[in-house]
Design a protein around this motif. Sequence first.
Motif, mmCIF file in Angstrom:
data_model
loop_
_atom_site.group_PDB
_atom_site.id
_atom_site.type_symbol
_atom_site.label_atom_id
_atom_site.label_comp_id
_atom_site.label_asym_id
_atom_site.label_seq_id
_atom_site.Cartn_x
_atom_site.Cartn_y
_atom_site.Cartn_z
ATOM 1 N N ASP A 287 0.854 -1.186 0.000
ATOM 2 C CA ASP A 287 0.000 0.000 0.000
ATOM 3 C C ASP A 287 0.892 1.239 0.000
ATOM 4 N N LEU A 288 0.524 2.230 -0.788
ATOM 5 C CA LEU A 288 1.364 3.423 -0.880
ATOM 6 C C LEU A 288 1.255 4.327 0.338
ATOM 7 N N ASP A 289 0.297 4.058 1.234
ATOM 8 C CA ASP A 289 0.226 4.854 2.458
ATOM 9 C C ASP A 289 0.957 4.184 3.620
ATOM 10 N N THR A 290 1.765 3.152 3.313
ATOM 11 C CA THR A 290 2.601 2.522 4.333
ATOM 12 C C THR A 290 4.047 2.965 4.154
ATOM 13 N N GLU A 291 4.849 2.780 5.198
ATOM 14 C CA GLU A 291 6.265 3.155 5.118
ATOM 15 C C GLU A 291 6.980 2.345 4.043
ATOM 16 N N ALA A 292 6.691 1.029 3.981
ATOM 17 C CA ALA A 292 7.343 0.177 2.981
ATOM 18 C C ALA A 292 6.947 0.596 1.577
ATOM 19 N N GLY A 293 5.677 0.947 1.377
ATOM 20 C CA GLY A 293 5.215 1.384 0.061
ATOM 21 C C GLY A 293 5.879 2.671 -0.375
ATOM 22 N N GLN A 294 5.992 3.627 0.547
ATOM 23 C CA GLN A 294 6.650 4.893 0.224
ATOM 24 C C GLN A 294 8.138 4.683 -0.054
ATOM 25 N N GLU A 295 8.771 3.819 0.729
ATOM 26 C CA GLU A 295 10.193 3.517 0.507
ATOM 27 C C GLU A 295 10.407 2.908 -0.871
ATOM 28 N N TYR A 296 9.566 1.921 -1.212
ATOM 29 C CA TYR A 296 9.728 1.276 -2.519
ATOM 30 C C TYR A 296 9.547 2.292 -3.631
ATOM 31 N N TRP A 297 8.573 3.164 -3.506
ATOM 32 C CA TRP A 297 8.321 4.149 -4.566
ATOM 33 C C TRP A 297 9.545 5.037 -4.785
ATOM 34 N N LEU A 298 10.148 5.486 -3.694
ATOM 35 C CA LEU A 298 11.350 6.316 -3.808
ATOM 36 C C LEU A 298 12.512 5.520 -4.391
ATOM 37 N N ALA A 299 12.672 4.275 -3.915
ATOM 38 C CA ALA A 299 13.769 3.435 -4.403
ATOM 39 C C ALA A 299 13.583 3.099 -5.876
ATOM 40 N N MET A 300 12.342 2.817 -6.287
ATOM 41 C CA MET A 300 12.064 2.516 -7.692
ATOM 42 C C MET A 300 12.420 3.698 -8.583
ATOM 43 N N ASN A 301 12.029 4.906 -8.166
ATOM 44 C CA ASN A 301 12.338 6.092 -8.973
ATOM 45 C C ASN A 301 13.833 6.353 -9.025
ATOM 46 N N LEU A 302 14.524 6.103 -7.921
ATOM 47 C CA LEU A 302 15.977 6.253 -7.937
ATOM 48 C C LEU A 302 16.602 5.268 -8.917
ATOM 49 N N ALA A 303 16.139 4.009 -8.891
ATOM 50 C CA ALA A 303 16.679 2.999 -9.798
ATOM 51 C C ALA A 303 16.439 3.390 -11.250
ATOM 52 N N GLY A 304 15.272 3.965 -11.540
ATOM 53 C CA GLY A 304 14.989 4.420 -12.896
ATOM 54 C C GLY A 304 15.926 5.536 -13.326
ATOM 55 N N ASP A 305 16.157 6.481 -12.431
ATOM 56 C CA ASP A 305 17.071 7.584 -12.745
ATOM 57 C C ASP A 305 18.507 7.080 -12.890
ATOM 58 N N TYR A 306 18.865 6.077 -12.106
ATOM 59 C CA TYR A 306 20.192 5.482 -12.208
ATOM 60 C C TYR A 306 20.361 4.801 -13.571
ATOM 61 N N ALA A 307 19.335 4.067 -14.009
ATOM 62 C CA ALA A 307 19.393 3.424 -15.328
ATOM 63 C C ALA A 307 19.572 4.470 -16.420
ATOM 64 N N SER A 308 18.861 5.592 -16.302
ATOM 65 C CA SER A 308 18.997 6.662 -17.286
ATOM 66 C C SER A 308 20.405 7.245 -17.277
ATOM 67 N N ALA A 309 20.988 7.371 -16.080
ATOM 68 C CA ALA A 309 22.353 7.896 -15.969
ATOM 69 C C ALA A 309 23.345 6.970 -16.664
ATOM 70 N N CYS A 310 23.137 5.653 -16.550
ATOM 71 C CA CYS A 310 24.022 4.700 -17.228
ATOM 72 C C CYS A 310 23.971 4.903 -18.740
ATOM 73 N N HIS A 311 22.772 5.051 -19.288
ATOM 74 C CA HIS A 311 22.636 5.300 -20.719
ATOM 75 C C HIS A 311 23.278 6.621 -21.124
ATOM 76 N N GLN A 312 23.065 7.617 -20.305
ATOM 77 C CA GLN A 312 23.648 8.931 -20.601
ATOM 78 C C GLN A 312 25.162 8.817 -20.740
ATOM 79 N N GLN A 313 25.791 8.073 -19.834
ATOM 80 C CA GLN A 313 27.246 7.947 -19.891
ATOM 81 C C GLN A 313 27.691 7.097 -21.084
ATOM 82 N N ILE A 314 26.926 6.055 -21.413
ATOM 83 C CA ILE A 314 27.242 5.251 -22.597
ATOM 84 C C ILE A 314 27.291 6.143 -23.831
ATOM 85 N N HIS A 315 26.268 6.955 -24.003
ATOM 86 C CA HIS A 315 26.182 7.799 -25.193
ATOM 87 C C HIS A 315 27.201 8.938 -25.153
ATOM 88 N N GLU A 316 27.493 9.435 -23.963
ATOM 89 C CA GLU A 316 28.516 10.484 -23.845
ATOM 90 C C GLU A 316 29.889 9.941 -24.231
#
Length: 458
Positions: A287-316
């Motif tokens: 549930d997104l109104d639980t601590e675990a749900g909020q943590e996962y949401w933040l961690a998921m978005n961080l992982a997505g941004d990290y994946a984008s950073a990897c691509h950015q460096q590949i292309h750079e």
Amino acid sequence: MENQKLNGNDLLAIGFEGKAIGAALQLLQTAYKGKTKEHTLALLKKVLDTPEQYREHPVLAPLAEELLVPAPAEPLALKPDQQAYAIWGAEGIEVRALNQMDIAMRLPVTRAGALMPDAHQGYGLPIGGVLATENAVIPYGVGVDIGCRMAMTLYDMPATFLEQNRERLKGLLVDNTRFGRATFQKPKEHAVIDRPEFRDIPILKGLKDRAFEQLGSSGGGNHFVEWGTVELADAQNEWGLAPGTYLALLSHSGSRGMGAAIAGHYTKLAMEGCMLPQEARHLAWLDLDTEAGQEYWLAMNLAGDYASACHQQIHERLAAAIGQQPLARIENHHNFAWKEKDAQGRELIVHRKGATPAGKGVLGIIPGSMTAPGFIVRGKGLSASLNSASHGAGRTMSRTKAKELISPEAVQQQLQQAGVDLIGSGLDEAPGAYKDIRKVMAFQQELVEVVALSYPRL
């Protein structure tokens, strides 16, 4: 009347149940002999009513501890009837993927769903499955490789450049990319590593160093970096480029070990707190109104941004190596969950596990295989598909089957016919392990329009 005549029915009558009955009867065999039945039942009732007061008792402590063990939760019931959902290319989708989607559509939190033409079996939600839930996120509905994505850069180079520079371009790929366990000796810095989530979320603290080591690299399996050409036909394209053929660099990979660790950790938490029937256990949600749900949401978005950073460096790295600035960049991701509103204005969590966002006007890349073309597309925003399209051609056989049935000679022949030089790959990624991408695209004409074709070469 002595307590030896006490039995399980007597204990049931005063409220005992389960393993506590056996524990009580065993205790009576070694203690309180000679006491009357009434006395013993009264004592046991006190322990039953206030077990915490007997945790230190020299005789009754084991019984008290047994009573304090939480009763196992009953699995949550699925809805008896699944909600209807749209399917594209059903004739090419395996039964196991359809069955997984059917189960997902019976979850109490599910509000809508769709299945893309590249769909095949996964864990929990099938690959190619799109699922909208209310106030709930399903870690395995997102997937293990969180934020996996496609990224492409286009260069203004003559059509003959690639053929005239094949060996040089192959060398640039070898020198500037890393796959699987291989990493760069000196990773490039990136702001994503300094994000506060690495400090604030316990699971991420132990992942930061490895995430930095893997910056700019790609995973194994179906992840790749390739040089190719793009044939741009749409004169009204978003970059203002003239129709024609362009040199292109295309990459596909995700969030590396960090994404997998996040998925494993929060899936375990979800399954502990959200018990589902055996056939649906991998669809456990937070549930997104639980601590675990909020943590996962933040961690998921961080992982997505990290994946984008990897691509950015590949292309750079490769832009610097080739000495050219790209004319355009296209990027889209899958294996992710988005907060989106439906036609009624409800905020839903839309999981796209191996599905490309295809909202109206949204650009995406749908690859074929190492010999088949990919498609740069523009979404049409069809609500029945939850604004989604396929993320590739989709597998026709498992990795194990591909290794068993496909010969290296057959792959080499296909590569030669397509004019592709393969630097590295396994038989599990052979063209024959995938569906015909042109048929897949034909199934989803109402979902996307084609902007350009991309042809792999190196």
